[in-house]
Design a protein around this motif. Structure first.
Motif, PDB file in Angstrom:
ATOM      1  N   GLY A   1     -21.398  60.020  -8.216  1.00  0.00           N
ATOM      2  CA  GLY A   1     -20.637  61.560  -8.947  1.00  0.00           C
ATOM      3  C   GLY A   1     -21.144  62.150  -6.864  1.00  0.00           C
ATOM      4  O   GLY A   1     -21.034  61.613  -6.251  1.00  0.00           O
ATOM      5  N   THR A   2     -20.901  63.674  -7.145  1.00  0.00           N
ATOM      6  CA  THR A   2     -20.899  64.174  -6.223  1.00  0.00           C
ATOM      7  C   THR A   2     -21.551  65.443  -6.726  1.00  0.00           C
ATOM      8  O   THR A   2     -22.157  65.902  -7.665  1.00  0.00           O
ATOM      9  CB  THR A   2     -19.484  65.021  -6.130  1.00  0.00           C
ATOM     10  N   ILE A   3     -22.605  65.625  -5.409  1.00  0.00           N
ATOM     11  CA  ILE A   3     -23.530  67.074  -5.456  1.00  0.00           C
ATOM     12  C   ILE A   3     -23.144  67.961  -4.354  1.00  0.00           C
ATOM     13  O   ILE A   3     -22.834  67.649  -3.429  1.00  0.00           O
ATOM     14  CB  ILE A   3     -24.372  66.039  -4.884  1.00  0.00           C
ATOM     15  N   PHE A   4     -22.920  69.293  -5.179  1.00  0.00           N
ATOM     16  CA  PHE A   4     -22.704  70.570  -4.335  1.00  0.00           C
ATOM     17  C   PHE A   4     -23.868  71.446  -3.752  1.00  0.00           C
ATOM     18  O   PHE A   4     -24.331  72.309  -5.123  1.00  0.00           O
ATOM     19  CB  PHE A   4     -21.867  71.344  -5.058  1.00  0.00           C
TER      20      PHE A   4
ATOM     21  N   ILE B   1     -20.264  65.932 -11.276  1.00  0.00           N
ATOM     22  CA  ILE B   1     -19.954  67.020 -10.306  1.00  0.00           C
ATOM     23  C   ILE B   1     -21.681  67.964 -10.161  1.00  0.00           C
ATOM     24  O   ILE B   1     -21.705  68.954 -11.535  1.00  0.00           O
ATOM     25  CB  ILE B   1     -19.405  67.796  -9.589  1.00  0.00           C
ATOM     26  N   ILE B   2     -22.732  67.986  -9.584  1.00  0.00           N
ATOM     27  CA  ILE B   2     -24.196  68.992  -9.719  1.00  0.00           C
ATOM     28  C   ILE B   2     -23.935  69.545  -8.905  1.00  0.00           C
ATOM     29  O   ILE B   2     -24.102  69.492  -8.187  1.00  0.00           O
ATOM     30  CB  ILE B   2     -25.245  67.612  -9.940  1.00  0.00           C
ATOM     31  N   THR B   3     -23.787  71.086  -9.311  1.00  0.00           N
ATOM     32  CA  THR B   3     -24.039  72.067  -8.509  1.00  0.00           C
ATOM     33  C   THR B   3     -25.439  71.978  -8.516  1.00  0.00           C
ATOM     34  O   THR B   3     -26.092  72.901  -9.363  1.00  0.00           O
ATOM     35  CB  THR B   3     -23.059  73.310  -8.671  1.00  0.00           C
ATOM     36  N   VAL B   4     -25.509  72.924  -7.153  1.00  0.00           N
ATOM     37  CA  VAL B   4     -28.243  73.713  -6.400  1.00  0.00           C
ATOM     38  C   VAL B   4     -27.220  74.856  -6.008  1.00  0.00           C
ATOM     39  O   VAL B   4     -26.323  74.448  -4.529  1.00  0.00           O
ATOM     40  CB  VAL B   4     -28.336  72.432  -6.134  1.00  0.00           C
TER      41      VAL B   4
ATOM     42  N   ARG C   1     -21.793  61.301  -3.588  1.00  0.00           N
ATOM     43  CA  ARG C   1     -20.922  62.282  -2.231  1.00  0.00           C
ATOM     44  C   ARG C   1     -21.528  63.627  -2.198  1.00  0.00           C
ATOM     45  O   ARG C   1     -22.074  64.113  -3.104  1.00  0.00           O
ATOM     46  CB  ARG C   1     -19.778  62.366  -2.232  1.00  0.00           C
ATOM     47  N   VAL C   2     -22.415  64.117  -1.072  1.00  0.00           N
ATOM     48  CA  VAL C   2     -22.790  64.995  -0.507  1.00  0.00           C
ATOM     49  C   VAL C   2     -21.387  66.768   0.020  1.00  0.00           C
ATOM     50  O   VAL C   2     -21.270  66.379   0.876  1.00  0.00           O
ATOM     51  CB  VAL C   2     -23.652  65.102   0.808  1.00  0.00           C
ATOM     52  N   VAL C   3     -21.006  67.397  -0.662  1.00  0.00           N
ATOM     53  CA  VAL C   3     -20.229  68.604  -0.601  1.00  0.00           C
ATOM     54  C   VAL C   3     -20.948  69.758  -0.042  1.00  0.00           C
ATOM     55  O   VAL C   3     -22.266  70.568  -1.093  1.00  0.00           O
ATOM     56  CB  VAL C   3     -19.715  68.687  -1.986  1.00  0.00           C
ATOM     57  N   ALA C   4     -21.145  70.898   1.090  1.00  0.00           N
ATOM     58  CA  ALA C   4     -22.201  71.912   0.973  1.00  0.00           C
ATOM     59  C   ALA C   4     -20.988  72.922   1.543  1.00  0.00           C
ATOM     60  O   ALA C   4     -20.107  72.697   1.811  1.00  0.00           O
ATOM     61  CB  ALA C   4     -22.761  71.248   2.304  1.00  0.00           C
ATOM     62  N   ALA C   5     -21.996  74.148   1.649  1.00  0.00           N
ATOM     63  CA  ALA C   5     -20.799  75.322   1.916  1.00  0.00           C
ATOM     64  C   ALA C   5     -22.150  76.428   2.514  1.00  0.00           C
ATOM     65  O   ALA C   5     -23.335  76.105   1.795  1.00  0.00           O
ATOM     66  CB  ALA C   5     -20.399  75.641   0.754  1.00  0.00           C
TER      67      ALA C   5
END
Length: 536
Positions: free
Chosen positions: A322-325, A280-283, A362-366
């Motif tokens: 995986g997932t990118i946040f 899971i990679i955070t930006v 997969r994209v998870v945004a906040a």
């Protein structure tokens, strides 16, 4: 290499091999140079000799790779390659003759000599009298090529291109010459395979190094998923939504005020998903300068801009599988929003100064902003907002879940007691009442920092109001502003102190100086509900 019986080669053959070695060596040297200088067209292939196996029909650009000629025959050499999907080839090296590839495209590939070569996988000898069956024979005769040898180049058992040696004489080559050329192509194929393998190892090593950097960043963030606790109805609703969406690949948009735990929720979604074993990679879109964020997201090639001294893999590429946040997505520059929309819709993006990359992520945004309002202001694309808002997930602020304050406060007190080697046994009733009455504009994050500071300042086993370092004594824009809010906070604190026991000598009603029925009536009026019991 060895062919046939001893004495098969003579001195003339040795001279010829010396000349061929002089001509073929620059081919491999140029391939190495292309790899070393970043000219490679993709990650897996040096010197633009292959195609990107992650996407079909990648084009191949001609690159000068060899010079020289053979003394025995006036024969031009050409190294060709191309993807099978295109049913065509590109000229990578040619010497002694000018070949017009555009003119050759008028002929159907299926009726050309390279088609037979790739179909059979065997060398092809053209004497000048047996090549009329090939559509392009008159075109080559017009430029003086009257006979030729074509040998396939196979890499990992698949057609990669072919080596062509031609002559301006008919019947210039024998079967013996063809056998020698076949051996040359065999060894050249092996050399190309080794170079490609080396390039693949180099690419994987580069990716692993960059992944390790991001993983170290994630580990240093010290995310604590145990803080996703709370018995209040508002927070339980959020937890149930997390459980439902985690097992899917749906895009999630997490909204909530600063400090409500949006990054923790993104981590929880990833760890509860089938992608848990992938990165899971955070930006943080707000923390990156606008001039660098495109390179961070999508990567860049060497020389793409000033200061790009080496190729860099973007975070989307590192998150493959995986997932990118994408935290603070509302801060993404408007000019990049279209590129992000493309990734969401096609799972493709372009490296800065490079080729198209396809990923499965997969994209998870906040965001803590009201994106629908930002859209109306013209600072955020409406189509991107709707694409991100597939599964909206709102995290309630701490003031909407005051029932959870005692639970969270005790959790943080225990956590930081261990970390700072203190022996905190409990939080006093007055202290808890102050915590429950505070407005918490910084939400759970602020509560955690306040408790950590209190643990550090404490002189005994009980946290007191003195340890809160003035909390609530200054003007607090988030504190209860009405009598009802103050009363609710006070009752919650006493209930927490009494472990939600209402009646009895040690119950909350006795501590508040009121009857049990009166307290129950006030709880009902103020919307205070006992949280569900935790299973052991």
């Amino acid at each position: 290499m060895a062919i046939g019986k001893p004495g098969f080669f003579d001195e003339e053959d040795r001279d010829r091999f010396d000349q061929l070695g002089v001509q073929i060596a620059p081919v491999l040297e140029a391939v190495l140079d292309c790899r070393g200088t970043g000219r490679a067209d993709g990650d897996q292939q040096p010197g633009r000799l292959g195609h990107d196996h992650r996407r079909p029909a990648a084009p191949h650009d001609p690159t000068d790779l060899a010079r020289g000629h053979s003394p025995r025959h006036e024969r031009p050499r050409a190294l060709h390659t191309g993807p099978q999907e295109d049913l065509w080839f590109e000229l990578l090296s040619c010497d002694g003759v000018t070949v017009d590839l555009e003119a050759l495209r008028q002929f159907p590939f299926d009726y050309m000599a390279p088609a037979e070569l790739l179909a059979t996988g065997k060398p092809l000898l053209l004497t000048g009298h047996n090549q009329a069956r090939f559509a392009e024979h008159r075109s080559f005769e017009s430029i003086g090529v009257l006979s030729a040898m074509l040998c396939p180049l196979l890499v990992r058992g698949k057609p990669y291109g072919f080596l062509a040696i031609g002559s301006k004489r008919r019947n210039a080559f024998s079967e013996r010459d063809l056998a020698v050329a076949a051996q040359i192509s065999l060894h050249l194929s092996q050399a190309l395979a080794n170079l490609l393998a080396y390039e693949e190892i180099h690419r994987l090593k580069e990716q692993l190094e960059q992944e390790n950097i991001y993983l170290r960043e994630e580990r240093e963030a010290s995310l604590d998923l145990t803080t996703l606790i709370g018995d209040s109805p508002a927070f339980q609703k959020s937890l149930k939504a997390i459980e439902k969406v985690a097992s899917t690949d749906s895009t999630v948009l997490i909204t909530g005020e600063t400090g409500t735990g949006k990054e923790l929720v993104a981590q929880a979604i990833h760890r509860l998903s089938t992608r848990r074993d992938q990165p899971i990679i955070t930006v943080n879109c707000a923390a990156l300068p606008p001039t660098l964020i495109e390179s961070e997201l999508f990567g860049h090639e060497r020389g793409a801009f000033t200061g790009a001294t080496a190729r860099k893999l973007g975070r989307f590429e590192l998150a493959h599988g995986g997932t990118i946040f994408l935290d603070e997505i509302g801060e993404l520059p408007l000019k990049l929003q279209g590129k992000l929309l493309r990734v969401l819709e096609t799972q493709e993006f372009d490296r800065v100064g490079g080729k198209t990359i396809r990923v499965e992520v997969r994209v998870v945004a906040a965001t803590n902003a009201q994106l629908d309002q930002v859209v109306k202001q013209g600072a955020f694309r409406a189509d991107l907002f709707y694409r991100l808002n597939v599964f909206p997930l709102r995290l309630p602020p701490l003031r909407e879940r005051r029932e959870d304050i005692p639970l969270l406060a005790r959790h943080f007190a225990k956590k930081y007691s261990r970390r700072h080697r203190k022996s905190i046994l409990r939080i006093s009733a007055t202290t808890m009442r102050m915590l429950c009455g505070y407005g918490w504009p910084g939400n759970v994050r602020e509560l955690e920092h306040v408790i950590e500071r209190a643990v550090i300042l404490s002189q005994g086993p009980v946290l007191t109001t003195d340890d809160l370092d003035g909390l609530g004594r200054e003007e607090d824009r988030g504190a209860p502003r009405t009598m009802a809010e103050a009363e609710r906070a006070h009752i919650l604190a006493m209930l927490a102190q009494a472990n939600w026991v209402v009646a009895g000598k040690e119950g909350a009603a006795a501590q508040l100086g009121m009857k049990r029925s009166t307290l129950q009536h006030r709880m009902k009026k103020l919307g205070i509900h006992r949280p569900p019991r935790r299973s052991a």
